[in-house]
Design a protein around this motif. Structure first.
Motif, PDB file in Angstrom:
ATOM      1  N   PRO A  94     -54.507  30.969 -42.305  1.00 25.94           N
ATOM      2  CA  PRO A  94     -53.509  30.423 -43.284  1.00 25.94           C
ATOM      3  C   PRO A  94     -52.453  29.552 -42.679  1.00 25.94           C
ATOM      4  N   ILE A  95     -51.739  28.757 -43.285  1.00 25.32           N
ATOM      5  CA  ILE A  95     -50.636  28.048 -42.719  1.00 25.32           C
ATOM      6  C   ILE A  95     -49.559  29.221 -42.741  1.00 25.32           C
ATOM      7  N   PRO A  96     -49.096  29.575 -41.410  1.00 27.17           N
ATOM      8  CA  PRO A  96     -47.989  30.570 -41.590  1.00 27.17           C
ATOM      9  C   PRO A  96     -46.829  30.330 -42.350  1.00 27.17           C
ATOM     10  N   ASP A  97     -46.328  31.212 -43.172  1.00 30.34           N
ATOM     11  CA  ASP A  97     -44.906  31.143 -44.021  1.00 30.34           C
ATOM     12  C   ASP A  97     -43.787  30.655 -42.935  1.00 30.34           C
ATOM     13  N   SER A  98     -43.758  31.146 -41.668  1.00 28.88           N
ATOM     14  CA  SER A  98     -42.786  31.056 -40.682  1.00 28.88           C
ATOM     15  C   SER A  98     -42.431  29.410 -40.407  1.00 28.88           C
ATOM     16  N   ILE A  99     -43.624  28.703 -40.824  1.00 32.21           N
ATOM     17  CA  ILE A  99     -43.458  27.343 -40.730  1.00 32.21           C
ATOM     18  C   ILE A  99     -42.244  26.973 -41.521  1.00 32.21           C
ATOM     19  N   GLY A 100     -41.479  27.423 -42.418  1.00 34.24           N
ATOM     20  CA  GLY A 100     -40.262  27.320 -43.041  1.00 34.24           C
ATOM     21  C   GLY A 100     -39.173  27.222 -42.045  1.00 34.24           C
ATOM     22  N   GLY A 101     -39.303  27.712 -40.995  1.00 38.41           N
ATOM     23  CA  GLY A 101     -38.303  27.940 -39.926  1.00 38.41           C
ATOM     24  C   GLY A 101     -38.075  26.494 -39.314  1.00 38.41           C
ATOM     25  N   LEU A 102     -38.904  25.650 -39.362  1.00 40.94           N
ATOM     26  CA  LEU A 102     -39.021  24.248 -38.695  1.00 40.94           C
ATOM     27  C   LEU A 102     -37.867  23.149 -39.524  1.00 40.94           C
ATOM     28  N   VAL A 103     -36.565  23.581 -39.282  1.00 43.90           N
ATOM     29  CA  VAL A 103     -35.651  22.939 -40.098  1.00 43.90           C
ATOM     30  C   VAL A 103     -35.569  21.634 -39.929  1.00 43.90           C
ATOM     31  N   ASN A 104     -36.060  21.023 -38.624  1.00 44.96           N
ATOM     32  CA  ASN A 104     -35.561  19.581 -38.324  1.00 44.96           C
ATOM     33  C   ASN A 104     -37.007  18.864 -38.126  1.00 44.96           C
ATOM     34  N   LEU A 105     -38.086  19.625 -38.748  1.00 45.35           N
ATOM     35  CA  LEU A 105     -39.587  18.695 -39.015  1.00 45.35           C
ATOM     36  C   LEU A 105     -39.526  17.660 -39.618  1.00 45.35           C
ATOM     37  N   GLN A 106     -40.137  16.401 -39.110  1.00 48.28           N
ATOM     38  CA  GLN A 106     -40.156  15.241 -39.736  1.00 48.28           C
ATOM     39  C   GLN A 106     -41.670  15.282 -40.340  1.00 48.28           C
ATOM     40  N   THR A 107     -42.638  15.418 -39.142  1.00 46.59           N
ATOM     41  CA  THR A 107     -43.760  15.114 -39.372  1.00 46.59           C
ATOM     42  C   THR A 107     -44.740  16.374 -39.374  1.00 46.59           C
ATOM     43  N   LEU A 108     -45.598  16.900 -39.954  1.00 45.17           N
ATOM     44  CA  LEU A 108     -46.536  18.032 -40.063  1.00 45.17           C
ATOM     45  C   LEU A 108     -47.861  17.447 -40.383  1.00 45.17           C
ATOM     46  N   ASP A 109     -48.782  17.559 -39.239  1.00 46.16           N
ATOM     47  CA  ASP A 109     -50.243  16.930 -39.472  1.00 46.16           C
ATOM     48  C   ASP A 109     -50.968  17.841 -38.909  1.00 46.16           C
ATOM     49  N   LEU A 110     -51.657  18.645 -39.938  1.00 48.22           N
ATOM     50  CA  LEU A 110     -52.720  19.474 -39.848  1.00 48.22           C
ATOM     51  C   LEU A 110     -54.233  19.257 -40.120  1.00 48.22           C
ATOM     52  N   SER A 148     -38.808  24.042 -48.041  1.00 46.24           N
ATOM     53  CA  SER A 148     -37.187  24.037 -47.383  1.00 46.24           C
ATOM     54  C   SER A 148     -37.129  23.105 -46.370  1.00 46.24           C
ATOM     55  N   LEU A 149     -38.115  22.406 -46.095  1.00 42.31           N
ATOM     56  CA  LEU A 149     -38.023  21.469 -44.940  1.00 42.31           C
ATOM     57  C   LEU A 149     -37.536  20.183 -45.230  1.00 42.31           C
ATOM     58  N   VAL A 150     -36.197  20.147 -45.547  1.00 42.58           N
ATOM     59  CA  VAL A 150     -35.581  18.966 -46.070  1.00 42.58           C
ATOM     60  C   VAL A 150     -35.854  17.819 -45.437  1.00 42.58           C
ATOM     61  N   ASN A 151     -36.192  17.608 -44.179  1.00 42.91           N
ATOM     62  CA  ASN A 151     -36.193  16.651 -43.350  1.00 42.91           C
ATOM     63  C   ASN A 151     -37.502  15.946 -43.302  1.00 42.91           C
ATOM     64  N   LEU A 152     -38.631  16.420 -43.769  1.00 39.94           N
ATOM     65  CA  LEU A 152     -40.160  16.122 -43.804  1.00 39.94           C
ATOM     66  C   LEU A 152     -40.323  14.668 -44.334  1.00 39.94           C
ATOM     67  N   ARG A 153     -40.792  13.828 -43.708  1.00 46.81           N
ATOM     68  CA  ARG A 153     -41.107  12.501 -44.056  1.00 46.81           C
ATOM     69  C   ARG A 153     -42.706  12.205 -44.339  1.00 46.81           C
ATOM     70  N   ASN A 154     -43.382  13.115 -43.457  1.00 43.28           N
ATOM     71  CA  ASN A 154     -44.769  13.171 -43.443  1.00 43.28           C
ATOM     72  C   ASN A 154     -45.616  14.194 -43.358  1.00 43.28           C
ATOM     73  N   ILE A 155     -46.404  14.491 -44.566  1.00 45.18           N
ATOM     74  CA  ILE A 155     -47.108  15.903 -44.605  1.00 45.18           C
ATOM     75  C   ILE A 155     -48.782  15.199 -44.771  1.00 45.18           C
ATOM     76  N   ARG A 156     -49.550  15.750 -43.766  1.00 46.85           N
ATOM     77  CA  ARG A 156     -51.121  15.537 -43.838  1.00 46.85           C
ATOM     78  C   ARG A 156     -51.781  16.716 -43.605  1.00 46.85           C
ATOM     79  N   LEU A 157     -52.297  17.319 -44.648  1.00 50.72           N
ATOM     80  CA  LEU A 157     -53.009  18.525 -44.730  1.00 50.72           C
ATOM     81  C   LEU A 157     -54.464  18.567 -45.268  1.00 50.72           C
ATOM     82  N   SER A 158     -55.080  17.117 -45.227  1.00 57.60           N
ATOM     83  CA  SER A 158     -56.325  16.750 -45.762  1.00 57.60           C
ATOM     84  C   SER A 158     -57.347  17.652 -44.827  1.00 57.60           C
ATOM     85  N   TYR A 159     -58.745  17.794 -45.574  1.00 60.59           N
ATOM     86  CA  TYR A 159     -59.981  18.138 -45.000  1.00 60.59           C
ATOM     87  C   TYR A 159     -59.593  19.412 -44.237  1.00 60.59           C
TER      88      TYR A 159
END
Length: 307
Positions: free
Chosen positions: A94-110, A125-136
């Motif tokens: 799984p994607i760990p729930d602790s990822i919510g602690g990355l409070v300054n994260l802007q790009t998450l690419d998995l 809760s990651l209010v600074n996120l600009r880009n999320i890619r969880l495809s495939y």
């Protein structure tokens, strides 16, 4: 590994080599490290738990390797991280729930791993996120409602998973969203998804094939203009689903959100920009200035050569 003893390092870039074997656990000793790029190598094994000790890290690039195993829970300790690129590996679990602690994260690419389980609610809760890619991946469950709180989100790619349920209403209200790709999640439902999954648009011209909106991952083998009549019918259908949506363009099957603050948002993974006249004017003036400057430099050079 000798790198682990260089405790004052702040920047490591070993990308595009032929490094192999596991990531050494003593990299976690480099507590001043701000940039770590080990991408495009042949690294294997898990991401070490000690990675969570890099409390000053801002960029972590491990993409295009052969890393396996879970994403460690300790990754949530990277409170200064802005970019997390782990795509094109063999990560599982799984994607760990602790990822919510990355409070300054802007790009998450998995992208393109074998991750399973739900998209954690903590991502909302990651209010600074600009880009999320969880495809495939093999993600399941519903899209978290809290994802609609990501007010800075520009690109959201969750296609080619096993997600279920409907699209949260909050996503419709994200003013900054440009690309939203949710294709090939057979368990998804709701009127918007069904429109893209079922409503084929017949193309004009010769040849075979139907045009399906790109939001479900299909299109004609050869892109052909679609008739005004067909587009009007599609516009009426999608407007009945949600008044914010419409079909635009004279020669495409693009399904777009209306322009907001100079940007035309899309809901299928193909961006159509709507630049304001002011921006276009600035670009034109800068282009003319650059051309004039180039001509001036050329003339000066010619005069020097003549002398």
């Amino acid at each position: 590994m000798w790198l682990g003893s260089m405790e004052n390092l702040v920047y490591i870039n070993l990308a595009y080599n032929q490094l192999s074997g596991p990531i050494p656990s003593n990299l976690g000793n480099l507590t001043d490290l701000a940039f770590l790029n080990l991408a495009n190598n042949q690294l294997t094994g898990p991401i070490p738990d000690s990675i969570g000790g890099l409390v000053n890290l801002q960029t972590l690039d491990l993409y295009n390797n052969q890393l396996s195993g879970p994403i460690p829970d300790s990754i949530g300790g990277l409170v200064n991280l802005q970019t997390l690129d782990l795509y094109n590996n063999q990560l599982s679990g799984p994607i760990p729930d602790s990822i919510g602690g990355l409070v300054n994260l802007q790009t998450l690419d998995l992208y393109n791993n074998t991750l399973t389980g739900p998209i954690p609610d903590s991502i909302g809760s990651l209010v600074n996120l600009r880009n999320i890619r969880l495809s495939y991946n093999q993600l399941s469950g519903m899209i978290p409602d809290r994802l609609g709180n990501s007010s800075l989100l520009q690109n959201l790619y969750i296609d080619n998973n096993q997600l279920t349920g409907s699209i949260p209403a909050g996503i419709y209200s994200l003013r900054t969203l440009k690309d939203f790709m949710f294709s090939n999640n057979m368990g998804m439902s709701g009127p918007l998804y069904q429109f893209f999954a079922e409503a084929s648009l017949q193309c004009d011209g010769t040849g075979t094939g139907m045009c399906l909106p790109w939001g479900v991952g299909y299109r004609c083998g050869i892109q052909r203009p679609c008739s005004t009549t067909t587009k009007d019918a599609a516009s009426s259908k999608i407007a009945s689903i949600h008044p914010a949506f419409k079909i635009v363009g004279s020669d495409t099957t693009d399904a777009d959100l209306p322009a907001k603050d100079g940007i035309t948002s899309t809901i299928y993974g193909h961006t159509v920009s709507s630049l304001s006249p002011i921006i276009l004017s600035i670009i034109l003036v800068m282009s003319v200035f650059a051309m004039a400057w180039t001509v001036l430099l050329w003339r000066r050079r010619q005069k020097k050569m003549a002398l």
